[in-house]
Design a protein around this motif. Structure first.
Motif, mmCIF file in Angstrom:
data_model
loop_
_atom_site.group_PDB
_atom_site.id
_atom_site.type_symbol
_atom_site.label_atom_id
_atom_site.label_comp_id
_atom_site.label_asym_id
_atom_site.label_seq_id
_atom_site.Cartn_x
_atom_site.Cartn_y
_atom_site.Cartn_z
ATOM 1 N N ASP A 1 54.346 51.166 76.497
ATOM 2 C CA ASP A 1 55.774 51.412 76.337
ATOM 3 C C ASP A 1 55.948 52.068 74.968
ATOM 4 O OD1 ASP A 1 58.471 51.384 75.882
ATOM 5 O OD2 ASP A 1 58.775 49.326 76.532
ATOM 6 N N TRP B 1 60.949 55.920 86.585
ATOM 7 C CA TRP B 1 60.585 54.653 87.212
ATOM 8 C C TRP B 1 60.875 54.808 88.698
ATOM 9 C CZ3 TRP B 1 59.622 49.749 84.483
ATOM 10 C CH2 TRP B 1 59.455 49.927 83.104
ATOM 11 N N LYS C 1 63.172 46.119 83.856
ATOM 12 C CA LYS C 1 61.855 46.429 83.309
ATOM 13 C C LYS C 1 60.754 45.762 84.134
ATOM 14 C CE LYS C 1 64.088 48.595 80.178
ATOM 15 N NZ LYS C 1 65.420 48.219 80.639
#
Length: 358
Positions: free
Chosen positions: A43, A117, A146
């Motif tokens: 990340d 994503w 997340k």
């Protein structure tokens, strides 16, 4: 045929046995490489300058628009940045979130840094669905989530990935093989056997909706061929419906050829044939999360024989995909046996034949 095959110079039975005999040494050497630089997912913060991860969205200023080829709805935030792309007839949604970098230093210098994503919606998208309760509820839960998405699932099976267990203590992820070594010594045979599905990796029987029970083979433990890898990531992990074969029921078929020719999802690059002249002339319509299909081996006749998933553009601007391959012995974005690029004139770019958005 589920996995990748490629024409090779004919090997004698003795030569194949020689390769098998040296496999232990090669495995040790590969493990040494992994210790020096294992696969990573990092990340690295937000790349698009829209602020910190988790910042509150101004939903009142969000705007929807429609685009064509393929028909899709696009959601933009108050700053004009894309927050979601939802394609008519597809269940996979491309959402924008915190940036991640996908890297596999044991097999390639390529790195893909992305804010995409990919998540699975409960039903296929249709024009105007943004007004429906099912989508509002789903988006409220997933927009800023997340939790692991489809890309995170995929990278939980590459070289060096640690084992993950479910609540029952069953190993559901970790460094996967492509398949067991082919010890038959047959001339022209591949080094590793295909036909390792997701339940082979899991090592437990899997009951399909049509009543068929998939029964794992011990020799295929922790193995996933190319379509088995896609079925693990999209089906077992993300819960897209799975077929027991290419012909029974509805859902994601067993093989690369079955997936490419099924009516599931949306054809982004329609299949026009398997010959070299049937390579798509442009790939601009592709987006992360799309399945891509290849024709690698003349021995498979009219069948497409390899499948992967678009990951995104690497730091050099090349469109990269992830798939399970014989040469690397498992899921990879590596360059062993051919660079993992869909643009240019590399091995996989030249053998690309179609693409689908589930």
């Amino acid at each position: 045929m589920a996995g990748k095959k490629k024409s090779r110079t004919l090997l004698s039975g003795l030569a194949v046995l020689g390769l098998v005999a040296t496999s232990g040494y090669l495995t040790l050497e590969l493990r040494k490489q992994e210790e020096q630089g294992v696969t990573e997912v990092r990340d690295v913060g937000v790349l698009n300058g829209t602020g910190k991860a988790g910042a509150a969205r101004n939903t009142a200023a969000e705007q929807w628009s429609r685009l064509e080829n393929p028909a899709r709805s696009v959601l933009r935030g108050a700053d004009g940045q894309i927050e979601a792309v939802l394609t008519d007839g597809a269940r996979t949604a491309k959402l924008t979130g915190p940036a991640r970098t996908f890297a596999e230093p044991t097999s390639t210098a390529s790195k893909v840094s992305t804010t995409d994503w990919i998540r699975l919606m409960p039903k296929p998208w249709a024009k105007g669905a943004e007004k429906e309760k099912w989508f509002k509820d789903w988006y409220a839960e997933n927009a800023d989530s997340k939790e692991d998405d489809i890309f995170a699932f995929a990278f939980q099976y590459v070289a060096g990935a640690p084992q993950r267990k479910d609540e029952q203590g069953r190993v559901v992820a970790g460094d996967a093989n492509f398949g067991p070594l082919n010890t038959t010594g047959a001339e022209g045979g591949d080094l590793r056997l295909e036909q390792s599905d997701f339940y082979d990796f899991l090592g437990v029987p899997y009951p399909f909706r049509d009543g068929v029970v998939g029964r794992p083979e011990a020799i295929r433990a922790r193995s996933l061929d190319c379509s088995g890898f896609m079925r693990m990531v999209l089906g077992f992990r993300a819960r897209y419906p799975l077929m027991s074969s290419d012909k029974s029921g509805d859902g994601l078929p067993r093989t690369a050829n079955g997936m490419a020719r099924s009516d599931q999802g949306v054809d982004i690059l329609p299949l026009t044939g398997i010959a070299a002249q049937n390579r798509p002339s442009a790939i601009d319509e592709l987006q992360p999360g799309d399945l891509v299909f290849f024709k690698l081996d003349t021995r498979t006749g009219q069948r497409l024989d390899h499948v992967g998933m678009v990951l995104g553009h690497d730091t050099e601007g090349h469109l990269v995909f992830v798939s399970s391959r014989e040469e690397v012995n498992g899921p990879t974005i590596g360059d062993i046996g051919g660079v993992s690029r869909l643009d240019g004139n590399g091995y996989y770019a030249k053998t690309l034949r179609s693409a689908k958005r589930l």
